[in-house]
Structure formats: structure tokens, C-alpha cells
Design an enzyme around this catalytic site. Structure first.
Site, PDB file in Angstrom:
ATOM      1  CG  ASP A   1      43.672  39.771  43.497  1.00  0.00           C
ATOM      2  OD1 ASP A   1      43.073  39.342  44.561  1.00  0.00           O
ATOM      3  OD2 ASP A   1      45.028  39.871  43.194  1.00  0.00           O
TER       4      ASP A   1
ATOM      5  CE  LYS B   1      40.208  37.696  49.798  1.00  0.00           C
ATOM      6  NZ  LYS B   1      41.283  37.611  48.625  1.00  0.00           N
TER       7      LYS B   1
ATOM      8  CD  GLU C   1      41.874  35.228  46.040  1.00  0.00           C
ATOM      9  OE1 GLU C   1      43.058  34.438  46.479  1.00  0.00           O
ATOM     10  OE2 GLU C   1      41.493  36.018  46.684  1.00  0.00           O
TER      11      GLU C   1
ATOM     12  CG  ASP D   1      47.894  33.366  46.802  1.00  0.00           C
ATOM     13  OD1 ASP D   1      48.754  34.294  47.091  1.00  0.00           O
ATOM     14  OD2 ASP D   1      46.760  33.825  46.258  1.00  0.00           O
TER      15      ASP D   1
HETATM   16  P1  ADP Z   1      47.584  39.458  49.456  1.00  0.00           P
HETATM   17  O1  ADP Z   1      47.195  38.521  48.184  1.00  0.00           O
HETATM   18  O2  ADP Z   1      47.495  38.998  50.368  1.00  0.00           O
HETATM   19  O3  ADP Z   1      46.855  40.972  49.197  1.00  0.00           O
HETATM   20  P2  ADP Z   1      50.079  40.005  47.874  1.00  0.00           P
HETATM   21  O4  ADP Z   1      50.064  39.111  46.814  1.00  0.00           O
HETATM   22  O5  ADP Z   1      49.932  41.554  47.582  1.00  0.00           O
HETATM   23  O6  ADP Z   1      49.318  39.860  49.142  1.00  0.00           O
HETATM   24  O7  ADP Z   1      51.498  40.133  48.755  1.00  0.00           O
HETATM   25  C1  ADP Z   1      51.886  41.229  49.663  1.00  0.00           C
HETATM   26  C2  ADP Z   1      53.243  40.541  50.326  1.00  0.00           C
HETATM   27  O8  ADP Z   1      54.246  40.383  49.116  1.00  0.00           O
HETATM   28  C3  ADP Z   1      53.838  41.723  51.173  1.00  0.00           C
HETATM   29  O9  ADP Z   1      54.110  40.808  52.373  1.00  0.00           O
HETATM   30  C4  ADP Z   1      54.830  42.122  50.779  1.00  0.00           C
HETATM   31  O10 ADP Z   1      56.131  42.654  51.454  1.00  0.00           O
HETATM   32  C5  ADP Z   1      55.476  40.939  49.664  1.00  0.00           C
HETATM   33  N1  ADP Z   1      56.253  41.415  48.742  1.00  0.00           N
HETATM   34  C6  ADP Z   1      56.005  42.207  47.573  1.00  0.00           C
HETATM   35  N2  ADP Z   1      56.967  42.455  46.689  1.00  0.00           N
HETATM   36  C7  ADP Z   1      57.968  41.580  47.334  1.00  0.00           C
HETATM   37  C8  ADP Z   1      59.379  41.334  46.794  1.00  0.00           C
HETATM   38  N3  ADP Z   1      59.845  42.026  45.607  1.00  0.00           N
HETATM   39  N4  ADP Z   1      60.225  40.649  47.624  1.00  0.00           N
HETATM   40  C9  ADP Z   1      59.559  39.863  48.586  1.00  0.00           C
HETATM   41  N5  ADP Z   1      58.492  40.144  48.982  1.00  0.00           N
HETATM   42  C10 ADP Z   1      57.537  41.112  48.462  1.00  0.00           C
HETATM   43 MG    MG Z   2      46.328  37.491  46.764  1.00  0.00          MG
END
Ligand code: ADP
Ligand code: MG
Length: 606
Positions: free
Chosen positions: A8, A71, A167, A189
């Protein structure tokens, strides 16, 4: 043979997974144990490169050379730079390449290649080989240029690409939706800086994207910003980066707790929910737009999948569920759901998926219990589904009007050692001698893994049916345990099975004997009658009490011996009748009654 992995490649975080022993598994950083790799690359003046946490640590001090969210630049070119550069702390050229202060230009695929290289190295260490092929995920809305840029990044990293998949498709695989024949799926998402919603149609194993929507500048970062702004209202004067880091920590805490402390200020969940309410509402509006684009309403959605770290925020989840009017599928970690799905796709492409719950095979054998407690398997484990099998059974007692169809699952020989799935009764069988009724049992497993058992009795036409989901509530580990148990208990199982089969055979022979006895008794010598009666008692006792099959076998052989005059009489009667051509029907009826091909079924409650 190459190992197959799923990656991913996210805007905020990236991660790698592989299917190990049939189980999709995230491969963490061996040193820190972290599954998520921040999608950040730092380019130092001395050409050294840092990736992940080490790069993230330099975001504040080296903003111009610490590249995040690359990205957004993938597959972008001249004319896109104004839009792409918005909000980025580093500089980009007019054709969307990263521009370092020393004038060096770095393409977005080159930035991404460092992330892929780090993940490939993790996989190589975990899997013990560098011969690796990857499935890499991209957003459903990525165009050809963006997908090609992702392939270019892999090529620069020296990583072979099996396939680029969407995705939302990966997320759907992860939660097992590919086991359905047909479904309309909404994948919501919400990541760090992006919101993607996709409406997918699954038909016969093929996912089609009906529509996509979202906002490339909306995500968990906005929640952090909302908290940071709120904190500033208390007169907190701190560097913005520090404020944001504390805000994010508070947000994450509120996903678990109802209140938390941020920089000495109490923030409750209700206040937080007010702060982010509008942003969450905007995701719903965008979701509604994507649904409308697909020509659907919420009623047309069969499954809702949540992806991205921000769907851990309780308000997000409850709002999405309220909108769709159904619970979302959340049994897979929203951070990992895409990578795990990519690992499943990789495993499918590798042709490895023959003994797992996640594809189209039945994980354990299915059968019914026959008289004596043995399992008669109709469908063997690892049979591709959909499939069907039919087997013929009969009654075990004279005049038996009901049979029990006890459906069991497992590899053991005795039904009691297997998992009981269903019991159905077939009632209204005409009262006939044991072995005469013909009970047909059909097992059908459809593409969704649903087992339908149909039973009917041929002469009367009576029917019974039951549907069960054999995989309901079983895990891969249960499957392995069941298979292992069949090896561990192989000896005792064979003994029990041999005994049960022997009981079955001897019981039906005793019934036949009784009939012959009635018709031929008056032509037998008194001592033959006596000997048969005595041997019969011994056999009945052995059937009831002997622990092993050989005692029954011996008693049966002894009965065979003493009953020889009776057998000869009966056979010569048949021969005579056959020769005179009178009672062929009698002979056939006689032979049919003694048929051992059809196993007997017990009565319900026996
Ligand atoms: P991406 O797909 O854009 O790389 P992610 O799916 O990794 O992003 O999501 C990252 C986001 O999720 C960040 O804003 C992070 O603060 C938030 N996040 C991660 N864990 C939690 C949680 N337990 N509660 C709320 N937000 C969260
Ligand atoms: Mg993602």
C-alpha cells in the site's frame, strides 16, 4: 520461486504485507516493530537519503528537503503544478518534479522508489529472499499516467510488479467480499490528507469501479488543524508543528477515550465532534455525490468498507453507518486493510490459494452421519466451489418412517469428532423393510460458500432441505487444527471407522437373515436352527458391546458358517425360480434388500 507481496503506497503512510502460511500478514520494521512507514523521504546535502520515521523527524527542521505527500505529484506534469504545490512546504518545478534548494530535481517516482525500496528490503528480510514480486495499490481514480508513474517507481526500486490494483478493491478482498458472487460495495477511505470514496460492483470475481469521489485535500490533517486552531483560542503560543503534533495525539486519544488532555487543556469528545462536524459532513456529501454518479441510492449498497486511519474516529464511523443505514465492515485494521488485500491479490496471482477460507474452495470436508456413528463424506476438503455431490442412503430398521440427516464438517472418521452443522429429519418414509427405501441426499455449495442440503425419499417423494454456511465462525487456525487432529487420531479413527462399517454391515445382514429364517425355517434341521439362533445372539452381543471390529468379524464369520444350510436353501430357491422364470421380481427384491451399497441412517433422537 518468487515470493509475492502486497504494498500500500499511501500518501501519508505505506506498508507491505505478504501471505504467510495462508494468512495475510503485515511485515513490520524489524527494528521498531512499526507496521506503518511514514511516506516521507529526506534528501541530505551529502546525497544521503533517509526514509520513514527518520525523515519525518526532520520535517520541521529541514522543510525544503524533507519530501512528504509525493503521491500527489505522481503522474502529474506541466500544467498541474499550481494545483499540486498547494500546501506543500517544499518547492516543485512546473512539471511537478521536486526541486531541492541546491537545484537538484527529483521526479515523484524517484521519491516513491525510496519508499518502495525500504518496504522491499523489509519483505526480503522477512521472507528470506530478494526474488520478490509485488502487487501495488493506487487510488481508484488514478489515470494511466499515474499508474505508469507507480510502475516507474517500482522499476527504479528494482522491484518487479505483478499488478497495479485499486485500493478499494484491495480493501474489499481484505474483508472477504470477493467470496460473494455479486455485490455493490461502498469503500470510504479517510486518510491523513485525502478522502476517497469508491463505489464498486463485484460480479463473478471481477471488481468494476462504478464511480469515484472524494477530495484530495481532506482528511485527518483537518481534524488536527481544527484542534490546533481551537487550542490557539486559549492563547497557546507554540510553533505550528508542535501544536499540530499535540493536536494529533489528542485526536487519537479521543478515538478511545471520552476526554483527554492536550497541552494542559481538557478536550472532550463532544467538543472535538463539534470541531470536526462540518468536515465529516462534507465527506458524506461527497459520498452521496459518488453514489448519484453510480446511479444508486444507499439502498443499493450491500456492503460498506472503512479504510484509513481517520475512520477510527467514532463520529466518522457512526456518521457513515447512519448514512448507509447499515454497519460497516470493520474487522480488519483500517490502516492495514489495503496492504493485506494487496497481499491476498498477490497470493491469488501466485496461484497459492488452494487451502484457504478466502478463495473458492471448501476448507473442510462435509458429510453426514450414518448408522454406527461414522461420517460419510460427500464433499472433500479443498474441493473448488461451487460444487455438488449426491449420495444414496437407506433406513436401518424395518418399518422406519423417519431418518436423521446429521450434517457434519471435518476430517475425522466418526461424526461425533466432527463439527455438527445441522440436523434435519426426513419424515413420512413408507414403512418398508430396512434397506429398501432410497433416501437421496444432495449437497450443493454455491459460490458464496453456502451449503444447501436436500434430502428426499424416492418412492414417497417426501423432501427436506436445510441451508448452512459451513465457514461461519471458523478461522484458518481452526481448519489447520481440524486437519491436524485427523492425522493425530488416524489410528483410533481407522479402528472406530472399521468397527462402525462392520456394525453397519452385520446389522443389515442380521435383518436379511431374519427374513430368510421366516421363509425357510420349516425346511431346516433343528440343530441348524439352534446353531443359527445361538450364533446370532453372539453377534448381536458383539455389535452392542465389543470394542473392536475383529470380535464382530469373528462372530459374523461364525454365523456365516452355521447359516450355510440356510444360505444354500435360499440360493437354490432363487435359482429354481429363476430357471422356471416365475419370480424374477422376488429374486431382485431379495438382492435389493441385501444391497450393501446404501448405508443406513439412524432414526432421529436415537
Ligand atoms: P493515507 O492513506 O493517506 O496514507 P492513513 O490511512 O495512514 O493515511 O491515515 C492517516 C491518518 O489517520 C492520520 O491523520 C492519523 O492521525 C489518523 N489516525 C491514525 N490513527 C488514528 C486514531 N486512532 N484515531 C484517529 N485518527 C487516527
Ligand atoms: Mg490510504
Amino acid at each position: 520461486m518468487a515470493e509475492h507481496i502486497g504494498i500500500d503506497l499511501g500518501t501519508t503512510h505505506s506498508l507491505v504485507a505478504a501471505t504467510i502460511n495462508g494468512v495475510p500478514t503485515v511485515l513490520p520494521d524489524p527494528e521498531t516493530g512499526d507496521a506503518l512507514l511514514p511516506s516521507i523521504v529526506h534528501f541530505a546535502a551529502d546525497d544521503s537519503i533517509l526514509v520513514g520515521n527518520a525523515a519525518e523527524a526532520l520535517l520541521v527542521t529541514d522543510p525544503l528537503t524533507t519530501i512528504y505527500s509525493a503521491k500527489r505529484l505522481m503522474g502529474r506534469g506541466a500544467g498541474d503544478s499550481e494545483m499540486a504545490s498547494d500546501g506543500l512546504a517544499y518547492a516543485i518545478t512546473s512539471d511537478c518534479q521536486v526541486l531541492l534548494p541546491n537545484g537538484t530535481r527529483i521526479s515523484a517516482p524517484a521519491v516513491a522508489s525510496h519508499i518502495l525500496q525500504t518496504l522491499a528490503a523489509r519483505a526480503a528480510a522477512a521472507l528470506g529472499t530478494t526474488d520478490i514480486k509485488a502487487v501495488i495499490t493506487v487510488p481508484a481514480y488514478f489515470n494511466d499516467a499515474q499508474r505508469q508513474a507507480t510502475r516507474d517507481a517500482a522499476a527504479l526500486a528494482g522491484l518487479a510488479v505483478d499488478r497495479i490494483i485499486n485500493e478499494p478493491t484491495a480493501a474489499s478482498l481484505s474483508v472477504g467480499l470477493h467470496r460473494l458472487t455479486t455485490a455493490t460495495i461502498a469503500v470510504y477511505d479517510l486518510g491523513g490528507g485525502t478522502f476517497d470514496v469508491s463505489i464498486l460492483k463485484l460480479e463473478d470475481g471481477v471488481f468494476e469501479v462504478l464511480s469515484t469521489g472524494g477530495d484530495t485535500r481532506l482528511g485527518g490533517d483537518d481534524f488536527d488543524q481544527a484542534i490546533a486552531t481551537w487550542l490557539q483560542g486559549f492563547g497557546l503560543q507554540l510553533p505550528p508543528a508542535e501544536l499540530r503534533i499535540s493536536a494529533e495525539a489528542g485526536k487519537v486519544a479521543l478515538s478511545k477515550n471520552l476526554s483527554t488532555d492536550v497541552l494542559g487543556v481538557v478536550l472532550t469528545r463532544p467538543v472535538f465532534e463539534k470541531l470536526i462536524g462540518e468536515t465529516v459532513e462534507r465527506t458524506i456529501t461527497l459520498t452521496a455525490a459518488a453514489l448519484a454518479d453510480a446511479g444508486l441510492t444507499t439502498a443499493g449498497i450491500d456492503a460498506v468498507v472503512l479504510v484509513g486511519g481517520s475512520t477510527r474516529v467514532p463520529l466518522v464511523r457512526s456518521r457513515v453507518e447512519a448514512y448507509f443505514g447499515k454497519p460497516a465492515l470493520t474487522d480488519v485494521d483500517p490502516d492495514q486493510v489495503v496492504a493485506l488485500g494487496a497481499a491476498i491479490q498477490a497470493d491469488i496471482l501466485a496461484g497459492n490459494r488452494t487451502d484457504t477460507l478466502l478463495l473458492d474452495v471448501t476448507p473442510l470436508s462435509l458429510g453426514i452421519e450414518t448408522i454406527g456413528g461414522a461420517t460419510e463424506k460427500l464433499i472433500y476438503r479443498n474441493t473448488r466451489i461451487p460444487t455438488q455431490a449426491i449420495e444414496h442412503f437407506t433406513t436401518s430398521k424395518d418399518g422406519q418412517t423417519k431418518v436423521l440427516i446429521h450434517v457434519v464438517q471435518g476430517e475425522r472418521e466418526m461424526a461425533a469428532d466432527n463439527r455438527s452443522l445441522a440436523r434435519i429429519e426426513l419424515e413420512g418414509i413408507p414403512a418398508l423393510p430396512a434397506g429398501v427405501p432410497k433416501v437421496n441426499v444432495t449437497f450443493r455449495i454455491d459460490a458464496n460458500g453456502i451449503l444447501r442440503v436436500d434430502a428426499n425419499e424416492e418412492r414417497s417423494g417426501i423432501k427436506a432441505v436445510v441451508r448452512v454456511k459451513p465457514t461461519y465462525g471458523i478461522e484458518q487456525s481452526d481448519v489447520r487444527a481440524a486437519v491436524r487432529a485427523s492425522f493425530v487420531h488416524a489410528d483410533e479413527d481407522v479402528a472406530a471407522r472399521t468397527r462402525a462399517d462392520m456394525v453397519n454391515e452385520a446389522t443389515s445382514a442380521l435383518i436379511g437373515l431374519s427374513k430368510l429364517f421366516v421363509t425357510h425355517r420349516d425346511r431346516l434341521e433343528a440343530e441348524t436352527i439352534e446353531a443359527i439362533t445361538a450364533a446370532r445372539v453372539v453377534l448381536e452381543d458383539a455389535i452392542a458391546n465389543a470394542p473392536d471390529h475383529s470380535t464382530i468379524r469373528e462372530a459374523w464369520d461364525a454365523l456365516e458358517d452355521v447359516a450355510r444350510p440356510l444360505a444354500e436353501l435360499a440360493m437354490s430357491d432363487i435359482a429354481t425360480n429363476l430357471v422356471s422364470g416365475k419370480t424374477l421380481t422376488d429374486a431382485l427384491a431379495f438382492l435389493e434388500e441385501r444391497s450393501r451399497e446404501r448405508k443406513g441412517l439412524d432414526t432421529p433422537g436415537a
